[in-house]
Scaffold this active site. Structure first.
Site, PDB file in Angstrom:
ATOM      1  N   GLY A   1       2.913  -1.532   4.841  1.00 22.67           N
ATOM      2  CA  GLY A   1       2.664  -0.041   3.518  1.00 22.67           C
ATOM      3  C   GLY A   1       4.405   0.884   3.788  1.00 22.67           C
ATOM      4  O   GLY A   1       4.456   0.416   2.602  1.00 22.67           O
ATOM      5  N   GLY A   2       5.074   1.176   4.601  1.00 24.49           N
ATOM      6  CA  GLY A   2       6.556   1.637   4.309  1.00 24.49           C
ATOM      7  C   GLY A   2       7.260   0.879   3.898  1.00 24.49           C
ATOM      8  O   GLY A   2       7.471   1.542   2.740  1.00 24.49           O
TER       9      GLY A   2
ATOM     10  N   SER B   1       3.206  -2.667   9.913  1.00 27.78           N
ATOM     11  CA  SER B   1       5.184  -2.318  10.594  1.00 27.78           C
ATOM     12  C   SER B   1       6.625  -3.793  10.033  1.00 27.78           C
ATOM     13  O   SER B   1       6.143  -3.871  10.540  1.00 27.78           O
ATOM     14  CB  SER B   1       5.672  -2.344  12.135  1.00 27.78           C
ATOM     15  OG  SER B   1       5.300  -1.117  12.129  1.00 27.78           O
TER      16      SER B   1
ATOM     17  N   GLU C   1      -5.536  -4.869  10.891  1.00 19.63           N
ATOM     18  CA  GLU C   1      -4.553  -4.013  11.082  1.00 19.63           C
ATOM     19  C   GLU C   1      -4.805  -3.146  12.416  1.00 19.63           C
ATOM     20  O   GLU C   1      -5.332  -2.517  12.323  1.00 19.63           O
ATOM     21  CB  GLU C   1      -4.574  -3.159   9.779  1.00 19.63           C
ATOM     22  CG  GLU C   1      -4.233  -3.917   8.137  1.00 19.63           C
ATOM     23  CD  GLU C   1      -3.775  -3.036   7.158  1.00 19.63           C
ATOM     24  OE1 GLU C   1      -2.438  -3.047   6.901  1.00 19.63           O
ATOM     25  OE2 GLU C   1      -4.326  -2.069   7.239  1.00 19.63           O
TER      26      GLU C   1
ATOM     27  N   GLY D   1       2.667   1.512  11.230  1.00 18.75           N
ATOM     28  CA  GLY D   1       2.876   3.254  10.467  1.00 18.75           C
ATOM     29  C   GLY D   1       4.314   3.320  11.776  1.00 18.75           C
ATOM     30  O   GLY D   1       4.506   4.331  11.947  1.00 18.75           O
TER      31      GLY D   1
ATOM     32  N   ASN E   1       1.211  -1.058  -0.575  1.00 18.35           N
ATOM     33  CA  ASN E   1      -0.017   0.101  -0.242  1.00 18.35           C
ATOM     34  C   ASN E   1       0.548   1.011   0.270  1.00 18.35           C
ATOM     35  O   ASN E   1       1.338   2.108   1.453  1.00 18.35           O
ATOM     36  CB  ASN E   1      -0.948   0.470   1.392  1.00 18.35           C
ATOM     37  CG  ASN E   1      -1.604   1.192   1.944  1.00 18.35           C
ATOM     38  OD1 ASN E   1      -2.074   1.800   0.474  1.00 18.35           O
ATOM     39  ND2 ASN E   1      -2.296   1.093   2.139  1.00 18.35           N
ATOM     40  N   TRP E   2       1.149   2.039  -1.070  1.00 11.43           N
ATOM     41  CA  TRP E   2       1.771   3.289  -1.476  1.00 11.43           C
ATOM     42  C   TRP E   2       1.273   4.432  -0.466  1.00 11.43           C
ATOM     43  O   TRP E   2       2.340   5.692  -0.946  1.00 11.43           O
ATOM     44  CB  TRP E   2       2.727   3.543  -2.718  1.00 11.43           C
ATOM     45  CG  TRP E   2       3.715   2.301  -3.413  1.00 11.43           C
ATOM     46  CD1 TRP E   2       3.699   1.346  -2.621  1.00 11.43           C
ATOM     47  CD2 TRP E   2       4.493   2.487  -4.331  1.00 11.43           C
ATOM     48  NE1 TRP E   2       4.679   0.527  -3.338  1.00 11.43           N
ATOM     49  CE2 TRP E   2       5.206   1.287  -4.633  1.00 11.43           C
ATOM     50  CE3 TRP E   2       4.306   3.831  -5.741  1.00 11.43           C
ATOM     51  CZ2 TRP E   2       5.610   1.739  -5.995  1.00 11.43           C
ATOM     52  CZ3 TRP E   2       4.920   3.551  -7.081  1.00 11.43           C
ATOM     53  CH2 TRP E   2       5.450   2.392  -6.495  1.00 11.43           C
ATOM     54  N   LYS E   3       0.384   4.126   0.058  1.00  8.16           N
ATOM     55  CA  LYS E   3      -0.363   5.004   0.492  1.00  8.16           C
ATOM     56  C   LYS E   3      -0.547   6.509  -0.465  1.00  8.16           C
ATOM     57  O   LYS E   3      -0.149   6.499  -1.186  1.00  8.16           O
ATOM     58  CB  LYS E   3       0.101   5.994   1.700  1.00  8.16           C
ATOM     59  CG  LYS E   3      -0.151   4.792   2.681  1.00  8.16           C
ATOM     60  CD  LYS E   3       0.176   4.438   4.434  1.00  8.16           C
ATOM     61  CE  LYS E   3       0.291   3.512   4.784  1.00  8.16           C
ATOM     62  NZ  LYS E   3       0.441   3.575   6.127  1.00  8.16           N
TER      63      LYS E   3
ATOM     64  N   HIS F   1      -9.681   1.208   4.807  1.00 13.96           N
ATOM     65  CA  HIS F   1      -7.669   1.182   5.583  1.00 13.96           C
ATOM     66  C   HIS F   1      -8.268   2.086   7.162  1.00 13.96           C
ATOM     67  O   HIS F   1      -9.282   2.952   6.708  1.00 13.96           O
ATOM     68  CB  HIS F   1      -6.837   1.909   4.729  1.00 13.96           C
ATOM     69  CG  HIS F   1      -5.696   1.940   5.106  1.00 13.96           C
ATOM     70  ND1 HIS F   1      -5.170   2.625   5.889  1.00 13.96           N
ATOM     71  CD2 HIS F   1      -4.499   1.001   5.471  1.00 13.96           C
ATOM     72  CE1 HIS F   1      -4.378   2.710   6.776  1.00 13.96           C
ATOM     73  NE2 HIS F   1      -3.903   1.529   5.662  1.00 13.96           N
TER      74      HIS F   1
ATOM     75  N   GLU G   1      -6.987   4.001   7.836  1.00 12.37           N
ATOM     76  CA  GLU G   1      -6.157   5.852   7.872  1.00 12.37           C
ATOM     77  C   GLU G   1      -7.591   6.261   7.339  1.00 12.37           C
ATOM     78  O   GLU G   1      -8.204   7.750   7.103  1.00 12.37           O
ATOM     79  CB  GLU G   1      -5.532   6.116   6.964  1.00 12.37           C
ATOM     80  CG  GLU G   1      -4.324   5.702   7.846  1.00 12.37           C
ATOM     81  CD  GLU G   1      -3.018   5.160   7.213  1.00 12.37           C
ATOM     82  OE1 GLU G   1      -2.462   5.314   5.636  1.00 12.37           O
ATOM     83  OE2 GLU G   1      -1.904   4.880   7.689  1.00 12.37           O
TER      84      GLU G   1
HETATM   85  C1  PEP Z   1      -0.271  -0.153   5.685  1.00 10.42           C
HETATM   86  O1  PEP Z   1      -1.181   1.331   5.526  1.00 10.42           O
HETATM   87  O2  PEP Z   1      -1.566  -0.579   6.147  1.00 10.42           O
HETATM   88  C2  PEP Z   1       0.103  -0.169   6.802  1.00 10.42           C
HETATM   89  C3  PEP Z   1      -0.030  -2.015   7.254  1.00 10.42           C
HETATM   90  O3  PEP Z   1       1.033   0.256   6.895  1.00 10.42           O
HETATM   91  P1  PEP Z   1       3.299   0.184   7.643  1.00 10.42           P
HETATM   92  O4  PEP Z   1       3.453  -1.117   7.180  1.00 10.42           O
HETATM   93  O5  PEP Z   1       3.982   1.390   6.958  1.00 10.42           O
HETATM   94  O6  PEP Z   1       3.116   0.153   8.964  1.00 10.42           O
END
Ligand code: PEP
Length: 251
Positions: free
Chosen positions: A230-231, A209, A164, A170, A10-12, A93, A95
């Site tokens: 994500g990251g 994470s 999640e 994050g 997920n590049w957000k 999600h 966010e």
């Molecule tokens: C996400 O945005 O779905 C996520 C899991 O981010 P991260 O891996 O950065 O925690």
């Protein structure tokens, strides 16, 4: 039922056209791991170009509107995603739920719209830290599932659930394997209630994470069918290390 592990990036709100080179490198790497299903959800602006180049990864959206078209400034419909080459979309999600006030009912409407448009859907659920500390994690996540999962018969093969925990996204904090096992077992039990045998096809991803250092341990947990990342999905180097943790390279 055994599945190919599903690793989704997920590049957000990250990525300009210059970053398509990373996606091409991820695509090349994924082609060497045919035992792993790999996908990226870039920002809307990169979907078409990324999908054009991709032959070993799926490309999807991070959100869609529940209507097919209309006066919804700034929004994008599921049909529009499909039109530019997306094959799936993430809905719910945390966010989106927190920053765009998306309720379970909205998430369900989006999931229904996406399935109707012919997209696969990843429905995200997860508890906040306050809810976990209050001992409500399972109840919160099960209630989210009950109210946000699409229920149309015959669609389970197009569904994925991502667990999640909000406090792990994050933050560098990861749920313990024991907690992940407990939550995924609870989610599986809810899927059994909703979909009976058909629901066995539904993978449950862990997100929060995930990185190359913790992926092997997390992916080994019972009922973890992959990861939403994500990251660590933003560069080929870090994302392909997670793909490698999910399955061996083909010779
Ligand atoms: C996400 O945005 O779905 C996520 C899991 O981010 P991260 O891996 O950065 O925690």
């Amino acid at each position: 039922m055994s599945h190919r592990p599903f690793i989704v990036g997920n590049w957000k709100m990250n990525g300009l056209r210059s970053q398509l080179a990373e996606a091409r490198a991820i695509n090349r790497g994924a082609a060497r791991h045919i035992g792993v299903r790999v996908a990226i959800a870039p920002p809307f602006t990169l979907i078409a170009a990324m999908a054009e180049d991709a032959n070993a990864i799926a490309v999807g959206g991070q959100d869609c509107h529940m209507a097919q078209s209309g006066a919804f400034t700034g929004d994008v419909s599921a049909a529009m995603l499909k039109d530019v080459g997306a094959t799936f979309v993430i809905v719910g999600h945390s966010e989106r739920r927190a920053l765009h006030c998306e309720s379970d009912a909205i998430v369900k409407a989006k999931a229904d719209a996406a399935l109707a448009a012919g997209l696969d859907v990843i429905v995200c659920v997860g508890e906040t830290e306050v809810q976990r500390d209050a001992g409500q994690a399972e109840a919160v996540v099960c209630a989210q599932l009950d109210a946000s999962l699409p229920t149309e018969a015959g669609m389970a093969g197009h569904l994925t659930v991502a667990y999640e925990p909000v406090w792990a996204i994050g933050t560098g904090r990861v749920a313990s394997p024991a907690d992940v096992a407990t939550m995924h077992a609870a989610i599986r039990a809810r899927l059994d209630v909703h979909f009976a045998d058909e629901g066995k096809q539904i993978r449950i991803l862990y997100g929060g994470s995930v990185n190359a250092g913790n992926a092997v341990e997390l992916l080994a947990v019972d009922e973890v069918g992959g990861a939403l990342v994500g990251g660590a999905s933003l560069t080929a180097e870090s994302f392909l290390a997670i793909v490698a943790a999910a399955g061996p390279q083909d010779d």
